[in-house]
Write an enzyme that holds these catalytic residues in place. Structure first.
Site, PDB file in Angstrom:
ATOM      1  N   CYS A  94       5.587  -7.339   1.711  1.00  0.00           N
ATOM      2  CA  CYS A  94       6.860  -7.779   2.420  1.00  0.00           C
ATOM      3  C   CYS A  94       6.982  -8.311   3.570  1.00  0.00           C
ATOM      4  CB  CYS A  94       7.954  -6.309   1.954  1.00  0.00           C
ATOM      5  SG  CYS A  94       7.086  -5.208   2.743  1.00  0.00           S
TER       6      CYS A  94
ATOM      7  N   GLU B 114      15.288  -2.256  -0.888  1.00  0.00           N
ATOM      8  CA  GLU B 114      13.852  -2.783  -0.064  1.00  0.00           C
ATOM      9  C   GLU B 114      13.441  -3.665  -0.370  1.00  0.00           C
ATOM     10  OE1 GLU B 114      13.320  -2.229   3.077  1.00  0.00           O
ATOM     11  OE2 GLU B 114      14.670   0.308   3.272  1.00  0.00           O
TER      12      GLU B 114
ATOM     13  N   LYS C 265       9.523   5.887 -11.168  1.00  0.00           N
ATOM     14  CA  LYS C 265       8.693   4.996 -11.995  1.00  0.00           C
ATOM     15  C   LYS C 265       7.993   4.017 -11.062  1.00  0.00           C
ATOM     16  CE  LYS C 265       9.335   0.762 -13.428  1.00  0.00           C
ATOM     17  NZ  LYS C 265       8.156   0.487 -13.641  1.00  0.00           N
TER      18      LYS C 265
ATOM     19  N   GLU D 286       9.549 -17.036  -1.060  1.00  0.00           N
ATOM     20  CA  GLU D 286       8.146 -15.292  -0.609  1.00  0.00           C
ATOM     21  C   GLU D 286       7.061 -16.127  -1.744  1.00  0.00           C
ATOM     22  OE1 GLU D 286       9.303 -11.609  -2.381  1.00  0.00           O
ATOM     23  OE2 GLU D 286       8.526 -10.788  -0.604  1.00  0.00           O
TER      24      GLU D 286
HETATM   25  P1  NAD Z   1       9.770  -6.242  -9.274  1.00  0.00           P
HETATM   26  O1  NAD Z   1      10.626  -5.998  -8.479  1.00  0.00           O
HETATM   27  O2  NAD Z   1       8.980  -7.192 -10.360  1.00  0.00           O
HETATM   28  O3  NAD Z   1       9.354  -5.036  -9.719  1.00  0.00           O
HETATM   29  C1  NAD Z   1       9.764  -3.818  -8.942  1.00  0.00           C
HETATM   30  C2  NAD Z   1       9.094  -2.409  -9.985  1.00  0.00           C
HETATM   31  O4  NAD Z   1      11.054  -2.543 -10.689  1.00  0.00           O
HETATM   32  C3  NAD Z   1       8.508  -2.010 -11.001  1.00  0.00           C
HETATM   33  O5  NAD Z   1       8.162  -1.232 -11.072  1.00  0.00           O
HETATM   34  C4  NAD Z   1       9.045  -3.345 -12.067  1.00  0.00           C
HETATM   35  O6  NAD Z   1       9.137  -1.695 -13.201  1.00  0.00           O
HETATM   36  C5  NAD Z   1      10.277  -2.475 -12.250  1.00  0.00           C
HETATM   37  N1  NAD Z   1      11.311  -3.276 -12.188  1.00  0.00           N
HETATM   38  C6  NAD Z   1      11.868  -4.480 -12.910  1.00  0.00           C
HETATM   39  N2  NAD Z   1      12.934  -4.762 -13.438  1.00  0.00           N
HETATM   40  C7  NAD Z   1      13.789  -3.356 -14.076  1.00  0.00           C
HETATM   41  C8  NAD Z   1      15.143  -4.040 -14.876  1.00  0.00           C
HETATM   42  N3  NAD Z   1      15.830  -4.994 -14.761  1.00  0.00           N
HETATM   43  N4  NAD Z   1      15.494  -3.060 -13.824  1.00  0.00           N
HETATM   44  C9  NAD Z   1      14.838  -1.689 -13.270  1.00  0.00           C
HETATM   45  N5  NAD Z   1      13.168  -1.728 -12.724  1.00  0.00           N
HETATM   46  C10 NAD Z   1      12.530  -2.949 -12.700  1.00  0.00           C
HETATM   47  O7  NAD Z   1       8.586  -6.358  -7.793  1.00  0.00           O
HETATM   48  P2  NAD Z   1       6.679  -5.939  -8.021  1.00  0.00           P
HETATM   49  O8  NAD Z   1       6.194  -7.883  -8.456  1.00  0.00           O
HETATM   50  O9  NAD Z   1       6.630  -5.185  -8.242  1.00  0.00           O
HETATM   51  O10 NAD Z   1       7.136  -6.466  -6.312  1.00  0.00           O
HETATM   52  C11 NAD Z   1       6.497  -7.405  -4.942  1.00  0.00           C
HETATM   53  C12 NAD Z   1       8.021  -7.422  -4.495  1.00  0.00           C
HETATM   54  O11 NAD Z   1       8.519  -6.260  -4.050  1.00  0.00           O
HETATM   55  C13 NAD Z   1       8.349  -8.170  -3.039  1.00  0.00           C
HETATM   56  O12 NAD Z   1       9.409  -9.204  -3.456  1.00  0.00           O
HETATM   57  C14 NAD Z   1       8.287  -7.893  -2.426  1.00  0.00           C
HETATM   58  O13 NAD Z   1       8.923  -8.067  -1.196  1.00  0.00           O
HETATM   59  C15 NAD Z   1       8.905  -6.840  -2.743  1.00  0.00           C
HETATM   60  N6  NAD Z   1       8.509  -5.879  -1.577  1.00  0.00           N
HETATM   61  C16 NAD Z   1       9.598  -5.281  -0.723  1.00  0.00           C
HETATM   62  C17 NAD Z   1       9.515  -4.383   0.560  1.00  0.00           C
HETATM   63  C18 NAD Z   1      10.370  -3.827   1.274  1.00  0.00           C
HETATM   64  O14 NAD Z   1      10.041  -2.598   1.800  1.00  0.00           O
HETATM   65  N7  NAD Z   1      11.080  -4.106   1.059  1.00  0.00           N
HETATM   66  C19 NAD Z   1       7.770  -3.955   0.252  1.00  0.00           C
HETATM   67  C20 NAD Z   1       7.202  -3.756  -0.801  1.00  0.00           C
HETATM   68  C21 NAD Z   1       7.333  -5.084  -1.490  1.00  0.00           C
END
Ligand code: NAD
Length: 507
Positions: free
Chosen positions: A302, A268, A193, A402
């Site tokens: 991140c 992650e 997804k 963040e």
């Molecule tokens: P997010 O958590 O809002 O969404 C990530 C994914 O999860 C999306 O596909 C979203 O649709 C899905 N999602 C949302 N609610 C859900 C639920 N209840 N159950 C299952 N899936 C769900 O994150 P974002 O805004 O897309 O990305 C930014 C975040 O990602 C930041 O916190 C960043 O630090 C983190 N990030 C971490 C890494 C790493 O490797 N550690 C890398 C990139 C981004």
């Protein structure tokens, strides 16, 4: 605006005439949602429609899981040879290279990131497919030949099963490439997804997997939102593992949702990554790396190095250097190859970034540069100025949370112990950096800081060979390196008696 380097709209004629149409990929077929629901993505920089994606409900998510389960259980992929899996992964890498310009362009249009950076991301993604192919052929278990004359022990590595891969919007192609080729190399089948904001390049990748000959159902793509798609992918009993990259809040929700079936969860998550600068550091190099660390991907990263902890003696000199460099960082139209900082992902996210800056100022911090949204000539106002906030105190939200934008917070220290205490004073533990010409200072810091990756006299280098992941609330498990495939493997112990030498238990 304060003497910043702004790149105005370069050439509106190169914008797409029509949005890309995106469908789910389920059991080898490209399908719309049964209720016909769709969602539209508009380019954050240009405002035009760039993709119309099918929007899944529970039915599509469940159909994709069923397809992945059937493909896994049939064994055609899960029991194939490492050689065959590697051959396919290498073919995919070739196809990614072939189409990298088109993939990078769609990434720019949906995410707002600069074209040169998107291209590097796609090329880096292809490299991960090649690396995973190498792992597919070299992955193996253990044997124990010293358990006694009549006993042989084998430790087999087996694919864990059906994996849900849930991805964020900030590096859509790179992050799916940190997961999928490793899962496939292990012999797993998958349901992906992508983020609802950036589905395009994952669908393009699906097309390449099909072209490379991946059997139907081995990889499935479901487009849609966390509710209901992410939730179904985290709870369905037919899924054996969830690999998630995204925010810490959603990571916790997924862990709770997955607990009912005790599926494996790897996470992650976010970071609030400190860089500590000692007085004996090369300040010019540090300043350049700090600018890179905070403005790369507009800070929507991140690994953003958004928390500078600098020795009092050099704080002023270093801040001046970073401010001077920040004025020169070209930001604006992400389709212009000169641009290094593009648009912010959404108006809501831009307001959130600005809220952190305003909150810090209200609490006594000072804005040394930037500090607001900016209208870029010929484009919308979804851009945030390179921003440096000084006089930040450790307890301010801008120092602990963040921000995920091009905003640098500057804190100061006097002793190494103080610096380490400040660096570790965060719920996160993703990455950290140290700048000093004394190798002992660097190693002392590296050993005491709570972070999954430590950079010394550099920032944000990355290699397929080196594992990546977080301590504390930055996640669990690791991607890349050997760990990248190990995460997707189960361990099975086989104990074999040789000959009929077992003594009777019942006398
Ligand atoms: P997010 O958590 O809002 O969404 C990530 C994914 O999860 C999306 O596909 C979203 O649709 C899905 N999602 C949302 N609610 C859900 C639920 N209840 N159950 C299952 N899936 C769900 O994150 P974002 O805004 O897309 O990305 C930014 C975040 O990602 C930041 O916190 C960043 O630090 C983190 N990030 C971490 C890494 C790493 O490797 N550690 C890398 C990139 C981004």
């Amino acid at each position: 605006m304060q003497d910043l380097t702004v790149i105005p709209a370069s050439n509106a004629a190169t914008l797409p005439a029509a949005p890309m149409t995106l469908r789910h990929w389920i059991g080898g077929a490209w399908v719309d949602s049964t209720d016909g629901a769709t969602s539209e993505r508009r380019s954050p920089a240009h405002g035009v429609s760039v993709s119309i994606a099918a929007k899944a409900g529970r039915a599509e998510a469940e159909a994709a899981i069923a397809a992945a389960r059937a493909a896994f259980d049939a064994g055609g992929w899960s029991r194939s040879s490492g050689k065959d899996r590697a051959t396919l992964l290498l073919k995919v890498a070739e196809l990614i290279d072939r189409d990298r310009q088109a993939i990078a362009r769609q990434e720019v249009l949906e995410s707002g990131k600069p074209i040169t950076q998107a291209l590097a991301e796609i090329e880096g993604g292809a490299d991960l497919w090649r690396y995973a192919a190498a792992l597919a052929r070299t992955m193996h278990g253990d044997s124990h030949n010293s358990l006694g004359p009549d006993m042989l022990g084998l430790v087999l590595k087996e694919p864990i099963g059906v994996v849900s891969l849930i991805c964020p919007w900030n590096f859509p192609f790179l992050i799916v490439s940190q997961k999928l080729p490793f899962a496939l190399a292990a012999g797993c089948t998958a349901v992906i997804k992508p983020s609802e904001l950036t589905p395009g390049t994952t669908v393009m990748l699906g097309g390449l997997l099909e072209e490379a000959g991946l059997p139907a159902g081995v990889c499935n793509i479901v487009l849609g939102y966390g509710d209901p798609v992410g939730e179904v992918l985290s709870t369905d009993a037919r899924v054996d593992m969830v690999s998630f990259t995204g925010s810490t809040g959603v990571g916790k929700r997924i862990t709770a949702a997955a607990s009912a079936t005790l599926k494996k969860v790897s996470l992650e998550l976010g970071g609030k990554n400190p860089q500590v600068i000692f007085p004996d550091a090369d300040l010019d190099q540090a300043a350049d790396a700090i600018a890179f660390g905070v403005y790369f991907n507009a800070g929507e990263c991140c690994n953003s190095g958004s928390r500078i902890i600098v020795h009092e003696d050099v704080a002023e000199a270093l801040t001046e250097k970073v401010v001077a460099l920040s004025r020169r960082v070209p930001f604006g139209d992400p389709l212009d190859p000169r641009t290094q900082v593009g648009a912010i992902i959404s108006p809501e996210h831009l307001a959130k970034i600005d809220g952190y800056v305003r909150g810090a100022v209200a609490a006594g911090a000072r804005v040394a540069l930037g500090g607001g949204a900016l209208e870029v000539g010929g484009l919308g106002a979804q851009f945030y100025q390179p921003t440096i906030v000084t006089d930040v105190r450790p307890e301010m939200p801008i120092a602990t949370e963040e921000v995920f934008g091009p905003v640098l917070s500057v804190l100061t220290f006097r002793t190494l112990d103080q610096a380490i205490a400040l660096a570790n004073d965060a719920a996160y533990g993703l990455s950290a950096g140290v700048w000093s010409s004394d190798v002992s200072t660097c190693l002392d810091f590296a050993r005491r800081v709570q972070a999954g990756t430590v950079w010394t006299n550099t920032w944000m280098d990355g290699f397929a060979e080196l594992p990546f992941g977080g301590f504390k609330q930055s996640g669990q498990g690791r991607e890349l390196g050997r760990y990248g495939i190990e995460e997707f493997l189960e361990v099975k112990t086989v104990q074999m008696r040789i000959g009929q030498t077992r003594g009777a238990w019942v006398a």
